[in-house]
Design a protein around this motif. Structure first.
Motif, PDB file in Angstrom:
ATOM      1  N   LEU A 172      13.208   3.040   8.522  1.00 58.04           N
ATOM      2  CA  LEU A 172      12.290   1.901   8.501  1.00 58.04           C
ATOM      3  C   LEU A 172      11.955   1.493   7.072  1.00 58.04           C
ATOM      4  O   LEU A 172      11.838   0.302   6.763  1.00 58.04           O
ATOM      5  CB  LEU A 172      11.011   2.238   9.266  1.00 58.04           C
ATOM      6  CG  LEU A 172      11.183   2.479  10.771  1.00 58.04           C
ATOM      7  CD1 LEU A 172       9.847   2.846  11.401  1.00 58.04           C
ATOM      8  CD2 LEU A 172      11.777   1.251  11.457  1.00 58.04           C
ATOM      9  N   ARG A 173      11.807   2.460   6.202  1.00 58.31           N
ATOM     10  CA  ARG A 173      11.538   2.145   4.795  1.00 58.31           C
ATOM     11  C   ARG A 173      12.723   1.397   4.188  1.00 58.31           C
ATOM     12  O   ARG A 173      12.556   0.423   3.452  1.00 58.31           O
ATOM     13  CB  ARG A 173      11.246   3.423   4.022  1.00 58.31           C
ATOM     14  CG  ARG A 173       9.906   4.049   4.390  1.00 58.31           C
ATOM     15  CD  ARG A 173       9.722   5.410   3.750  1.00 58.31           C
ATOM     16  NE  ARG A 173       9.749   5.360   2.289  1.00 58.31           N
ATOM     17  CZ  ARG A 173       8.732   4.953   1.534  1.00 58.31           C
ATOM     18  NH1 ARG A 173       7.612   4.535   2.110  1.00 58.31           N
ATOM     19  NH2 ARG A 173       8.835   4.957   0.224  1.00 58.31           N
ATOM     20  N   ALA A 191      15.281 -11.154  10.753  1.00 55.94           N
ATOM     21  CA  ALA A 191      15.904 -10.220  11.691  1.00 55.94           C
ATOM     22  C   ALA A 191      15.593  -8.772  11.321  1.00 55.94           C
ATOM     23  O   ALA A 191      15.351  -7.930  12.197  1.00 55.94           O
ATOM     24  CB  ALA A 191      17.412 -10.450  11.731  1.00 55.94           C
ATOM     25  N   LEU A 192      15.579  -8.490  10.049  1.00 51.53           N
ATOM     26  CA  LEU A 192      15.314  -7.124   9.608  1.00 51.53           C
ATOM     27  C   LEU A 192      13.847  -6.751   9.798  1.00 51.53           C
ATOM     28  O   LEU A 192      13.530  -5.640  10.235  1.00 51.53           O
ATOM     29  CB  LEU A 192      15.732  -6.966   8.146  1.00 51.53           C
ATOM     30  CG  LEU A 192      17.238  -6.941   7.912  1.00 51.53           C
ATOM     31  CD1 LEU A 192      17.563  -7.198   6.450  1.00 51.53           C
ATOM     32  CD2 LEU A 192      17.835  -5.609   8.361  1.00 51.53           C
ATOM     33  N   PHE A 193      12.931  -7.672   9.473  1.00 53.83           N
ATOM     34  CA  PHE A 193      11.526  -7.390   9.729  1.00 53.83           C
ATOM     35  C   PHE A 193      11.282  -7.196  11.227  1.00 53.83           C
ATOM     36  O   PHE A 193      10.470  -6.364  11.629  1.00 53.83           O
ATOM     37  CB  PHE A 193      10.635  -8.510   9.186  1.00 53.83           C
ATOM     38  CG  PHE A 193      10.368  -8.425   7.705  1.00 53.83           C
ATOM     39  CD1 PHE A 193       9.864  -7.256   7.141  1.00 53.83           C
ATOM     40  CD2 PHE A 193      10.595  -9.510   6.871  1.00 53.83           C
ATOM     41  CE1 PHE A 193       9.608  -7.170   5.769  1.00 53.83           C
ATOM     42  CE2 PHE A 193      10.342  -9.441   5.510  1.00 53.83           C
ATOM     43  CZ  PHE A 193       9.848  -8.267   4.958  1.00 53.83           C
ATOM     44  N   PHE A 220       4.053  -0.929  11.046  1.00 56.62           N
ATOM     45  CA  PHE A 220       4.652  -0.424   9.817  1.00 56.62           C
ATOM     46  C   PHE A 220       4.311  -1.333   8.645  1.00 56.62           C
ATOM     47  O   PHE A 220       4.673  -2.514   8.621  1.00 56.62           O
ATOM     48  CB  PHE A 220       6.173  -0.316   9.956  1.00 56.62           C
ATOM     49  CG  PHE A 220       6.836   0.333   8.774  1.00 56.62           C
ATOM     50  CD1 PHE A 220       6.959   1.707   8.703  1.00 56.62           C
ATOM     51  CD2 PHE A 220       7.309  -0.431   7.719  1.00 56.62           C
ATOM     52  CE1 PHE A 220       7.554   2.318   7.608  1.00 56.62           C
ATOM     53  CE2 PHE A 220       7.908   0.171   6.616  1.00 56.62           C
ATOM     54  CZ  PHE A 220       8.017   1.543   6.563  1.00 56.62           C
ATOM     55  N   ALA A 221       3.606  -0.773   7.674  1.00 54.82           N
ATOM     56  CA  ALA A 221       3.234  -1.496   6.450  1.00 54.82           C
ATOM     57  C   ALA A 221       2.695  -2.886   6.806  1.00 54.82           C
ATOM     58  O   ALA A 221       1.897  -3.034   7.714  1.00 54.82           O
ATOM     59  CB  ALA A 221       4.428  -1.554   5.504  1.00 54.82           C
ATOM     60  N   ASP A 222       3.161  -3.898   6.090  1.00 52.18           N
ATOM     61  CA  ASP A 222       2.725  -5.266   6.372  1.00 52.18           C
ATOM     62  C   ASP A 222       3.882  -6.078   6.941  1.00 52.18           C
ATOM     63  O   ASP A 222       3.943  -7.291   6.756  1.00 52.18           O
ATOM     64  CB  ASP A 222       2.190  -5.926   5.101  1.00 52.18           C
ATOM     65  CG  ASP A 222       3.267  -6.069   4.025  1.00 52.18           C
ATOM     66  OD1 ASP A 222       4.322  -5.416   4.145  1.00 52.18           O
ATOM     67  OD2 ASP A 222       3.042  -6.829   3.055  1.00 52.18           O
ATOM     68  N   ALA A 223       4.806  -5.403   7.657  1.00 54.37           N
ATOM     69  CA  ALA A 223       6.009  -6.080   8.145  1.00 54.37           C
ATOM     70  C   ALA A 223       5.670  -7.267   9.036  1.00 54.37           C
ATOM     71  O   ALA A 223       6.320  -8.320   8.957  1.00 54.37           O
ATOM     72  CB  ALA A 223       6.903  -5.078   8.889  1.00 54.37           C
ATOM     73  N   ASP A 224       4.650  -7.124   9.887  1.00 47.78           N
ATOM     74  CA  ASP A 224       4.288  -8.221  10.788  1.00 47.78           C
ATOM     75  C   ASP A 224       3.806  -9.440   9.995  1.00 47.78           C
ATOM     76  O   ASP A 224       4.210 -10.575  10.273  1.00 47.78           O
ATOM     77  CB  ASP A 224       3.206  -7.754  11.764  1.00 47.78           C
ATOM     78  CG  ASP A 224       2.853  -8.837  12.767  1.00 47.78           C
ATOM     79  OD1 ASP A 224       3.719  -9.233  13.554  1.00 47.78           O
ATOM     80  OD2 ASP A 224       1.692  -9.304  12.747  1.00 47.78           O
ATOM     81  N   GLY A 232       0.792  -1.220   0.000  1.00 50.07           N
ATOM     82  CA  GLY A 232       0.000   0.000   0.000  1.00 50.07           C
ATOM     83  C   GLY A 232       0.820   1.264   0.000  1.00 50.07           C
ATOM     84  O   GLY A 232       0.297   2.350   0.246  1.00 50.07           O
ATOM     85  N   PHE A 233       2.118   1.161  -0.275  1.00 45.05           N
ATOM     86  CA  PHE A 233       2.993   2.316  -0.319  1.00 45.05           C
ATOM     87  C   PHE A 233       3.383   2.622  -1.752  1.00 45.05           C
ATOM     88  O   PHE A 233       3.432   1.743  -2.600  1.00 45.05           O
ATOM     89  CB  PHE A 233       4.301   2.044   0.454  1.00 45.05           C
ATOM     90  CG  PHE A 233       4.187   2.192   1.923  1.00 45.05           C
ATOM     91  CD1 PHE A 233       4.587   3.349   2.557  1.00 45.05           C
ATOM     92  CD2 PHE A 233       3.673   1.169   2.698  1.00 45.05           C
ATOM     93  CE1 PHE A 233       4.489   3.477   3.919  1.00 45.05           C
ATOM     94  CE2 PHE A 233       3.564   1.286   4.063  1.00 45.05           C
ATOM     95  CZ  PHE A 233       3.980   2.449   4.676  1.00 45.05           C
ATOM     96  N   GLU A 234       3.709   3.878  -2.011  1.00 41.17           N
ATOM     97  CA  GLU A 234       4.416   4.223  -3.237  1.00 41.17           C
ATOM     98  C   GLU A 234       5.906   3.974  -2.988  1.00 41.17           C
ATOM     99  O   GLU A 234       6.373   4.070  -1.853  1.00 41.17           O
ATOM    100  CB  GLU A 234       4.213   5.698  -3.577  1.00 41.17           C
ATOM    101  CG  GLU A 234       2.795   6.036  -3.996  1.00 41.17           C
ATOM    102  CD  GLU A 234       2.448   5.511  -5.376  1.00 41.17           C
ATOM    103  OE1 GLU A 234       3.361   5.196  -6.140  1.00 41.17           O
ATOM    104  OE2 GLU A 234       1.260   5.419  -5.672  1.00 41.17           O
ATOM    105  N   PRO A 235       6.699   3.656  -4.045  1.00 42.95           N
ATOM    106  CA  PRO A 235       8.138   3.496  -3.858  1.00 42.95           C
ATOM    107  C   PRO A 235       8.777   4.761  -3.313  1.00 42.95           C
ATOM    108  O   PRO A 235       9.760   4.702  -2.594  1.00 42.95           O
ATOM    109  CB  PRO A 235       8.652   3.184  -5.270  1.00 42.95           C
ATOM    110  CG  PRO A 235       7.464   2.688  -5.996  1.00 42.95           C
ATOM    111  CD  PRO A 235       6.285   3.393  -5.400  1.00 42.95           C
ATOM    112  N   VAL A 236       8.234   5.899  -3.679  1.00 46.61           N
ATOM    113  CA  VAL A 236       8.698   7.163  -3.121  1.00 46.61           C
ATOM    114  C   VAL A 236       7.697   7.575  -2.053  1.00 46.61           C
ATOM    115  O   VAL A 236       6.493   7.617  -2.300  1.00 46.61           O
ATOM    116  CB  VAL A 236       8.811   8.249  -4.205  1.00 46.61           C
ATOM    117  CG1 VAL A 236       9.254   9.564  -3.596  1.00 46.61           C
ATOM    118  CG2 VAL A 236       9.799   7.803  -5.276  1.00 46.61           C
ATOM    119  N   ASP A 237       8.203   7.856  -0.854  1.00 40.62           N
ATOM    120  CA  ASP A 237       7.342   8.137   0.288  1.00 40.62           C
ATOM    121  C   ASP A 237       6.387   9.280   0.002  1.00 40.62           C
ATOM    122  O   ASP A 237       6.781  10.323  -0.513  1.00 40.62           O
ATOM    123  CB  ASP A 237       8.225   8.481   1.494  1.00 40.62           C
ATOM    124  CG  ASP A 237       7.444   8.556   2.793  1.00 40.62           C
ATOM    125  OD1 ASP A 237       6.257   8.189   2.792  1.00 40.62           O
ATOM    126  OD2 ASP A 237       8.028   8.983   3.790  1.00 40.62           O
TER     127      ASP A 237
END
Length: 251
Positions: free
Chosen positions: A208-209, A229-231, A241-245, A22-27
């Motif tokens: 975070l991005r 580890a990074l997630f 944050f986003a769909d990290a979980d 749900g993000f654009e590559p550019v914030d």
């Protein structure tokens, strides 16, 4: 050198992971700030400096009306009414092709609408008029979408040289890594991003991005422990944050 501006004459798949989340590559936030700066919008009438700048392009008699329309377009953009903003801006760009604010906001609007070629035209005009790197990440992402990777590389080199802000450089780095990943150069994309987050103890939004994209790249490279580890670092700093979980649970 003025930070964010060039001296002299005018001159992925990682990104797809953001789109899937749900993000654009550019914030969006830097894009919104740039648009805000382009028109200095608000509920009040356009400020004198905007009218004066347009007056130098179209003449003093026409400038107030065009400035008011530009402010209307800015409010439409801010409200995510991009089609309305485009409808307002298209004739303004024809009438005031030398206006930095018009070309910048029109380019950002076309970018948000996925009109890559048209956005390139407007943002390259903005770049020529201002010698600015402010929209390099957006412009580079347009070129990436068009498969014009040489232009992505050139814009990334310019942005690194000028280093206008950590946030803006991070956005350029994400686009550049996405362009590398598009061509299967995953390890190079990892090497591009990893140094920017290696020593980060208290990650901010742009960190975070970068961490999210780096986790995605490691997953694609088959290094699942590193991706996990990074997630986990992302979630520890910002659980939603986003769909990290979800990405972490899927590994």
């Amino acid at each position: 050198m003025i930070r964010g501006r060039l001296e002299g004459a005018p001159p992925s798949k990682a990104a797809d992971a953001f789109r899937a989340a749900g993000f654009e590559p550019v914030d969006d936030e830097p894009v919104r700030k740039a648009a805000t700066g382009a028109v200095r919008r608000g509920t009040k009438p356009p400020p004198a400096e905007l009218t004066a700048a347009l007056g130098r392009v179209v003449g003093p008699s026409t400038a107030p009306k065009l400035a008011a329309r530009l402010a209307d377009a800015g409010r439409a953009f801010q409200g995510e009414r991009y089609t309305d903003a485009r409808r307002i801006l298209a004739p303004l760009a024809d009438r005031a092709p030398g206006s930095e604010a018009v070309r910048e906001l029109y380019g950002l609007t076309l970018y948000k609408l996925g009109k890559w070629k048209e956005a390139v035209r407007e943002l390259e005009a903005f770049r020529t008029l201002t010698h600015s790197t402010e929209q390099h990440p957006v412009l580079a992402d347009c070129y990436r979408a068009l498969g014009r990777y040489d232009e992505v590389e050139a814009l990334w080199r310019e942005l690194r040289e000028v280093s206008p802000s950590a946030e803006l450089v991070a956005e350029g780095r994400i686009v550049h890594a996405g362009a590398l990943a598009d061509r299967g150069r995953i390890r190079e994309a990892i090497a591009d991003i990893e140094p920017a987050v290696r020593k980060t103890k208290r990650p901010r939004g742009h960190h975070l991005r970068l961490l999210y994209v780096l986790a995605d790249l490691y997953e694609r490279a088959g290094d699942l422990p590193r991706a996990r580890a990074l997630f986990e670092r992302v979630i520890a700093a910002e659980p939603d944050f986003a769909d990290a979980d979800a990405r972490l649970r899927a590994l």
